[in-house]
Design a protein around this motif. Structure first.
Motif, PDB file in Angstrom:
ATOM      1  N   ALA A  71      -6.212  16.598  17.487  1.00 35.76           N
ATOM      2  CA  ALA A  71      -6.706  15.383  18.127  1.00 35.76           C
ATOM      3  C   ALA A  71      -5.676  14.823  19.109  1.00 35.76           C
ATOM      4  O   ALA A  71      -6.028  14.398  20.223  1.00 35.76           O
ATOM      5  CB  ALA A  71      -7.044  14.340  17.064  1.00 35.76           C
ATOM      6  N   ALA A  72      -4.412  14.822  18.706  1.00 37.32           N
ATOM      7  CA  ALA A  72      -3.353  14.341  19.605  1.00 37.32           C
ATOM      8  C   ALA A  72      -3.230  15.239  20.829  1.00 37.32           C
ATOM      9  O   ALA A  72      -3.083  14.755  21.961  1.00 37.32           O
ATOM     10  CB  ALA A  72      -2.030  14.268  18.854  1.00 37.32           C
ATOM     11  N   ALA A  73      -3.302  16.540  20.610  1.00 38.87           N
ATOM     12  CA  ALA A  73      -3.203  17.475  21.733  1.00 38.87           C
ATOM     13  C   ALA A  73      -4.346  17.269  22.716  1.00 38.87           C
ATOM     14  O   ALA A  73      -4.143  17.230  23.941  1.00 38.87           O
ATOM     15  CB  ALA A  73      -3.195  18.908  21.204  1.00 38.87           C
ATOM     16  N   ASP A  74      -5.563  17.120  22.189  1.00 38.36           N
ATOM     17  CA  ASP A  74      -6.731  16.933  23.047  1.00 38.36           C
ATOM     18  C   ASP A  74      -6.597  15.670  23.893  1.00 38.36           C
ATOM     19  O   ASP A  74      -6.954  15.655  25.077  1.00 38.36           O
ATOM     20  CB  ASP A  74      -7.985  16.872  22.183  1.00 38.36           C
ATOM     21  N   ALA A  75      -6.052  14.618  23.294  1.00 37.14           N
ATOM     22  CA  ALA A  75      -5.891  13.355  24.023  1.00 37.14           C
ATOM     23  C   ALA A  75      -4.895  13.477  25.166  1.00 37.14           C
ATOM     24  O   ALA A  75      -4.928  12.697  26.119  1.00 37.14           O
ATOM     25  CB  ALA A  75      -5.459  12.249  23.061  1.00 37.14           C
ATOM     26  N   HIS A  76      -4.008  14.468  25.070  1.00 29.79           N
ATOM     27  CA  HIS A  76      -2.995  14.663  26.111  1.00 29.79           C
ATOM     28  C   HIS A  76      -3.319  15.845  27.011  1.00 29.79           C
ATOM     29  O   HIS A  76      -2.456  16.311  27.766  1.00 29.79           O
ATOM     30  CB  HIS A  76      -1.621  14.847  25.465  1.00 29.79           C
ATOM     31  N   GLY A  77      -4.551  16.337  26.936  1.00 27.00           N
ATOM     32  CA  GLY A  77      -4.967  17.424  27.805  1.00 27.00           C
ATOM     33  C   GLY A  77      -4.330  18.756  27.469  1.00 27.00           C
ATOM     34  O   GLY A  77      -4.226  19.641  28.339  1.00 27.00           O
ATOM     35  N   VAL A  78      -3.923  18.914  26.227  1.00 30.51           N
ATOM     36  CA  VAL A  78      -3.283  20.152  25.776  1.00 30.51           C
ATOM     37  C   VAL A  78      -4.269  20.927  24.910  1.00 30.51           C
ATOM     38  O   VAL A  78      -4.870  20.374  23.985  1.00 30.51           O
ATOM     39  CB  VAL A  78      -1.998  19.856  24.985  1.00 30.51           C
ATOM     40  N   LEU A 104       2.758  11.745  18.214  1.00 30.79           N
ATOM     41  CA  LEU A 104       2.739  12.049  16.783  1.00 30.79           C
ATOM     42  C   LEU A 104       3.763  11.205  16.032  1.00 30.79           C
ATOM     43  O   LEU A 104       3.481  10.679  14.949  1.00 30.79           O
ATOM     44  CB  LEU A 104       3.008  13.537  16.562  1.00 30.79           C
ATOM     45  N   ARG A 105       4.944  11.067  16.602  1.00 37.68           N
ATOM     46  CA  ARG A 105       5.977  10.273  15.926  1.00 37.68           C
ATOM     47  C   ARG A 105       5.583   8.803  15.851  1.00 37.68           C
ATOM     48  O   ARG A 105       5.833   8.134  14.843  1.00 37.68           O
ATOM     49  CB  ARG A 105       7.319  10.433  16.627  1.00 37.68           C
ATOM     50  N   ALA A 106       4.967   8.307  16.910  1.00 38.75           N
ATOM     51  CA  ALA A 106       4.536   6.910  16.913  1.00 38.75           C
ATOM     52  C   ALA A 106       3.491   6.657  15.828  1.00 38.75           C
ATOM     53  O   ALA A 106       3.498   5.608  15.177  1.00 38.75           O
ATOM     54  CB  ALA A 106       3.986   6.537  18.285  1.00 38.75           C
ATOM     55  N   THR A 119      -6.300   8.042  12.901  1.00 34.31           N
ATOM     56  CA  THR A 119      -6.819   6.785  13.464  1.00 34.31           C
ATOM     57  C   THR A 119      -5.763   6.038  14.273  1.00 34.31           C
ATOM     58  O   THR A 119      -6.104   5.151  15.064  1.00 34.31           O
ATOM     59  CB  THR A 119      -7.345   5.853  12.367  1.00 34.31           C
ATOM     60  N   ARG A 120      -4.506   6.378  14.064  1.00 34.50           N
ATOM     61  CA  ARG A 120      -3.412   5.668  14.732  1.00 34.50           C
ATOM     62  C   ARG A 120      -2.991   6.339  16.041  1.00 34.50           C
ATOM     63  O   ARG A 120      -2.082   5.866  16.720  1.00 34.50           O
ATOM     64  CB  ARG A 120      -2.211   5.533  13.790  1.00 34.50           C
ATOM     65  N   LEU A 121      -3.605   7.442  16.384  1.00 34.79           N
ATOM     66  CA  LEU A 121      -3.286   8.120  17.634  1.00 34.79           C
ATOM     67  C   LEU A 121      -3.814   7.312  18.809  1.00 34.79           C
ATOM     68  O   LEU A 121      -4.917   6.774  18.763  1.00 34.79           O
ATOM     69  CB  LEU A 121      -3.904   9.521  17.652  1.00 34.79           C
TER      70      LEU A 121
END
Length: 352
Positions: free
Chosen positions: A27-34, A315-317, A349-351
């Motif tokens: 999900a994090a990768a998708d949000a960053h276009g990765v 991810l760290r955030a 949910t925090r991404l």
């Protein structure tokens, strides 16, 4: 950008934390276009018990073309530890010249460590562990097994390539952080390998005049991890000493379940490998309570290594926000009653 990652979930809780964490990472990768493409390899102790080998003979060739490797855990109560370690993790780290093992320790807000009087961010150091040789070199043997004169010999090997690589990586890290490097050895007792290590470090130190160098024997360093952990910045140590110190570092930072790790080939000739520190933890396997945060933070290290800094920070955030929230789900290792899935779902949910 599309990255191809080899997943080796491994043993015990390894598959659990890998499977729980992967949707968060995707999900994090998708949000960053990765774009993230993974290939799963079910290598490990179950394979050893069934086929007599932790990984196939051509395992390294299969892994060679990936952008990175992610390992869940290695270890099984029915397989000797030296077999599991040498048959998979060490096979990869040595075969791909992953000389640099980077293991950060950080006390997050909301996490209560075992040491009193230390708050969020006051424990913040990184250990650079030589990862391919030293005390873990496969040098030694046994003779006269079963007889009164049975003897075992275990050697440690320190090469200039391996030692220079880890020492230089540690100096680079120290120059980018607070400018302090602690060299951890046992030179008083190991007058060849460890004195060689010290000599190499002394040579390289001349290239980094702005880095302050502290020298500690490993027993004193272990004591000082408990007595003054806030004074450490970057530490460099041999394979064995680095392994021991990083477990202690994870402990004083709140939990082994929070600790990430990376195994780096600095030349980028081979793929590097990332893994949580906690190991297979068979005592909680199948209970659904393994902490996935160390795995997520290992993905943070993976993305930073591949140059996806914004994704790593995301991810760290998310981890930082969750741990600081007293109402967030927590696994038992950090005082909660929630399971792995609840923690991972909350992280997602925090991404963003």
């Amino acid at each position: 950008m599309t990255y191809e990652i080899a997943l080796i979930p491994g043993d015990g809780i390894g598959p659990e934390v890998v499977d729980r964490s992967l949707p968060v990472v995707e999900a994090a990768a998708d949000a960053h276009g990765v774009s993230l493409e993974t290939t799963r390899y079910d290598w490990g102790s179950d394979r050893y018990l069934a086929e007599g080998a932790m990984m196939p003979d051509d395992g390294l060739d299969r892994l060679r073309g990936y952008d990175a490797i992610f390992l869940g855990a290695v270890g099984h109560p029915e397989v000797p530890d030296h077999v599991t370690l040498r048959g998979l993790r060490l096979e990869i780290t040595k075969g791909f010249k992953q000389h640099v093992c980077k293991r950060p320790s950080y006390l997050f807000e909301g996490v209560t460590g075992p040491l009193r009087d230390y708050g969020a961010g006051e424990i913040d150091f990184v250990v650079y562990r030589q990862n391919t040789e030293g005390e873990y070199a496969d040098i030694g043997g046994r003779e006269y097994r079963g007889h009164d004169n049975e003897v075992a010999f275990q050697g440690a090997m320190f090469t200039r390539e391996g030692t220079e690589t880890i020492v230089r990586a540690a100096f680079e890290a120290a120059s980018e952080r607070e400018g302090k490097l602690t060299n951890v050895t046992k030179s008083n007792a190991q007058a060849y390998g460890m004195v060689f290590w010290d000599d190499v470090l002394r040579e390289i130190a001349g290239e980094y005049p702005d880095v302050e160098v502290e020298r500690l024997l490993v027993d004193a360093a272990s004591m000082d991890f408990v007595r003054r952990p806030d004074e450490f910045d970057v530490l460099v140590a041999s394979n064995l000493f680095g392994d021991i110190l990083t477990d202690l570092g994870a402990g004083i930072s709140g939990s082994m379940g929070l600790a990430p790790s990376s195994n780096i080939d600095p030349t980028q000739t081979h793929p590097s490998m990332f893994e949580p520190v906690h190991g297979s933890a068979f005592d909680i396997t199948g209970e659904g309570v393994a902490n996935p945060i160390g795995t997520v933070l290992s993905w943070e290290l993976l993305w930073a290594h591949l140059g996806e800094d914004a994704l790593a920070r995301e991810l760290r955030a998310a981890v930082r926000a969750q741990l600081a929230d007293p109402d967030a789900p927590r696994t038992p290792d950090i005082g909660g009653e929630s399971g792995s899935e609840a923690v991972a779902n909350d992280l997602r949910t925090r991404l963003g």
